[in-house]
Write an enzyme that holds these catalytic residues in place. Structure first.
Site, PDB file in Angstrom:
ATOM      1  N   ASP A 171       0.826  -1.199   0.000  1.00  0.00           N
ATOM      2  CA  ASP A 171       0.000   0.000   0.000  1.00  0.00           C
ATOM      3  C   ASP A 171       0.870   1.263   0.000  1.00  0.00           C
ATOM      4  OD1 ASP A 171      -2.702   1.179   0.355  1.00  0.00           O
ATOM      5  OD2 ASP A 171      -1.927   1.804   2.305  1.00  0.00           O
TER       6      ASP A 171
ATOM      7  N   GLU B 286       1.797   0.306  -4.930  1.00  0.00           N
ATOM      8  CA  GLU B 286       0.783   1.282  -5.326  1.00  0.00           C
ATOM      9  C   GLU B 286       1.411   2.667  -5.485  1.00  0.00           C
ATOM     10  OE1 GLU B 286      -3.438   3.184  -3.698  1.00  0.00           O
ATOM     11  OE2 GLU B 286      -1.794   2.712  -2.320  1.00  0.00           O
TER      12      GLU B 286
END
Length: 645
Positions: free
Chosen positions: A358, A387
């Protein structure tokens, strides 16, 4: 004669002593272990013998543990260093696991100056397979993304726990917990397989013991504990085993940038720099609010900006994501080691098929290189996707390993996310056809692949859990939605789709609202009037889309041309855009057609594809055509042909 007898006696005594010595050695630390668990917390909770990297750092938490000496009761494990923290309630133990170490349990002895002793049993487990056998996701995979709380509630008994801050479920509240769980993923696995997907990425399943709004899993309060509302650690392991039995890959969503404010260490921080802006937080925590917190600037370009000020860099990397998510300081070497070991622990324990990390550009970028490097060194065939939410291909390319960056930065990250392509596909399908807009925007987006080290390792997607549903982005146009999905499925990329896209789930009522984007999957709760798993009461257009996705994904699953074939595309003309993927054994042709009326596509322009006179099959209809002079496109939409009949 007396000399012979004496000599014989000496030999016998020597052998007896030798045997006694060997027996004593075995008896001391391998045969009998009196197990004890007298330490409040030790992490990682166990480890494995036989890693390439034979170092291990244990976080030990216990009242005034810094006043204790430490002894490892195992000759094959060497205590290199005892590190004290700023808090007296922590020790960090640097261990060296010798190559001779075998799996098993051993004790760690803690001794206080006043004579008090504490014993903690620790275990080295046996590895189940070699590092090289951990195969990560790749361009042959199609990944199904799930928000577990919203997918399927198979065990209502674990919906709520009195010892957790947020209690109960409320399906009428888009930001409350709804009850989906690990067992629900397991029960939905056949449905996902039948759709043609080969891997599942689930948003985090670890404990989020926050007061509210943490159903999504990204405010982790214990990095080694499964949230009981999702299930147990054993259920997570059984889920992973289910994936292995079906030859699917389980991808774990991890968060190195931040934790949840209710994480156990926030009550007693080990070091003065364990989280960013720690002193500021401790001074203001009684009145902590969104107005007080020092937020991240979210200006992710500072990672590449050669002119960036120190102030801007600090605001980006050190600022908190939101008030409830403390920003972890990976520049602290103990925090860095903790996060690296945690990732390896989960890879090994679950035998993962990949990690999705993330908010990749937010942590310290040198640490992220070390983190990914440590994982890939241990598991050379593994894969991690980071990400990076950017529509700028320069930034996407920067984070892929092997890229010749001007600052010499190498991320060690094999895969990044292609937000740029996602954005251009939506724009290209919605915009009218002019010299520079429409299908040409999609064509140019793919042409940017010259910048990427390995386009095949980049992950593309129509939407995800943080953005408006693709059906919403395309204004409820089913044909355009199909065109987007088919194009994304055939270009040289790893493909990922969010749950519910196959049944046209949307967020029209409040576009972009996260709670609405993460809507309950129909049929996942007892009493649901519509069941998308079985098709019961599912609207006809949703069933038809489900069938479309199944045909597309099941074709993709077995197409070597899509997995790793060469790519050729032709600049759009006459409202059409043609792309081909091909190997020696197979060619596929994908056509995006915006013409509303039947259109005869002249094929002489595409001679270099080498398809003249060949018979191709329409993947969606099963009809065959002979590639000759023209191809009649009877309707607007996507066409997918293959030479594999």
């Amino acid at each position: 004669m007396k000399r012979i007898v004496l000599a014989s006696a000496i030999v016998i005594i020597f052998l007896m002593l030798s045997c006694e010595k060997k027996t004593t050695k075995s008896f001391t630390y391998k045969s009998i272990i009196v197990e004890a668990n007298e330490i409040e917390k030790i992490e990682p909770p166990f480890w494995w013998a036989g890693f390439k990297n034979n170092s291990l750092q244990l976080l030990v938490k216990h009242p005034n543990i810094s006043n204790y000496s430490v002894e490892i009761l195992n000759e094959d494990i060497y205590l290199e260093k005892i590190n004290k923290a700023d808090s007296p309630n922590y020790l960090f133990l640097d261990l060296l696991i010798k190559n001779s170490a075998t799996p098993g349990k051993f004790n760690i002895l803690f001794k206080a100056k006043d004579g008090e002793k504490l014993t903690q049993t620790y275990e080295l487990k046996k590895r189940t397979k070699k590092s090289e056998d951990f195969i990560g996701f790749n361009s042959s995979d199609a990944i199904y993304l799930i928000t577990p709380d919203r997918f399927r509630n198979a065990n209502p008994k674990n919906d709520s726990f009195n010892n957790l801050n947020e209690k109960g479920i409320n399906r009428n509240d888009n930001y409350a917990r709804h009850g989906g769980d690990i067992e629900g993923i397991a029960r939905g696995l056949k449905y996902i397989m039948d759709l043609g997907f080969t891997a599942v990425w689930s948003s985090p399943l670890l404990t989020n013991n926050m007061p509210n709004g943490s159903y999504h899993g990204y405010a982790i309060t214990d990095y080694y504990q499964v949230d009981p509302r999702f299930g147990t650690l054993d259920e997570y392991k059984q889920l992973a085993l289910g994936f292995q039995r079906t030859k699917m890959k389980l991808i774990m969503d991890q968060v190195a940038n931040h934790c949840g404010l209710e994480h156990w260490w926030m009550k007693d921080l080990p070091f003065k720099d364990w989280v960013n802006y720690q002193e500021y937080y401790e001074k203001n925590k009684e009145n902590w609010s969104s107005e007080i917190v020092k937020h991240s600037s979210h200006r992710r370009t500072i990672n590449q900006d050669i002119y960036a000020s120190t102030t801007d860099k600090k605001e980006m990397t050190d600022g908190w994501f939101v008030k409830g998510m403390p920003d972890l300081n990976q520049r602290n070497p103990f925090m860095a080691k903790y996060l690296i070991q945690n990732s390896i622990w989960w890879i090994e324990f679950l035998e993962l098929g990949g990690i999705r990390q993330d908010t990749y550009p937010y942590p310290d970028k040198d640490f992220m290189s070390d983190w990914a490097g440590a994982i890939m060194k241990e598991y050379p065939n593994f894969n991690i996707v980071g990400e990076e939410w950017s529509s700028n291909p320069l930034l996407i390319g920067y984070w892929q390993d092997g890229q010749q960056n001007t600052d010499c930065y190498d991320s060690n990250l094999r895969s990044t996310m292609d937000f740029a392509m996602q954005e251009k596909i939506v724009a290209g399908l919605k915009n009218t056809e002019t010299w520079g807009t429409g299908l040409k925007e999609i064509y140019v987006a793919l042409a940017n692949d010259f910048h990427y080290k390995r386009p095949l390792d980049i992950m593309v997607f129509p939407d995800n859990h943080d953005m408006s549903r693709i059906f919403t982005q395309l204004d409820g146009d089913i044909t355009n939605t199909k065109m987007a999905l088919s194009y994304l499925a055939v270009i040289p990329r790893i493909f990922q789709m969010y749950y519910g896209t196959e049944i046209l789930m949307n967020d029209f009522d409040k576009p972009g609202d996260h709670g609405l984007i993460r809507t309950d999957f129909p049929g996942g709760w007892k009493g649901d009037s519509v069941n998308a798993f079985t098709g019961e009461n599912l609207a006809s257009e949703k069933k038809e889309m489900q069938t479309y996705i199944s045909k597309l994904m099941n074709f993709r699953k077995y197409s070597k041309a899509i997995h790793n074939g060469k790519t050729m595309h032709f600049a759009p003309e006459n409202n059409t855009y043609i792309l081909s993927r091909y190997t020696d054994d197979e060619s596929i042709v994908h056509i995006l057609n915006k013409n509303e009326k039947p259109f005869d596509l002249k094929l002489d322009r595409f001679k270099e594809l080498g398809l003249d006179g060949k018979v191709l099959k329409n993947v969606f209809t099963g009809e065959t055509i002979t590639w000759s002079n023209t191809l009649t496109l009877n309707h607007k939409g996507s066409y997918l042909f293959t030479t594999k009949l």
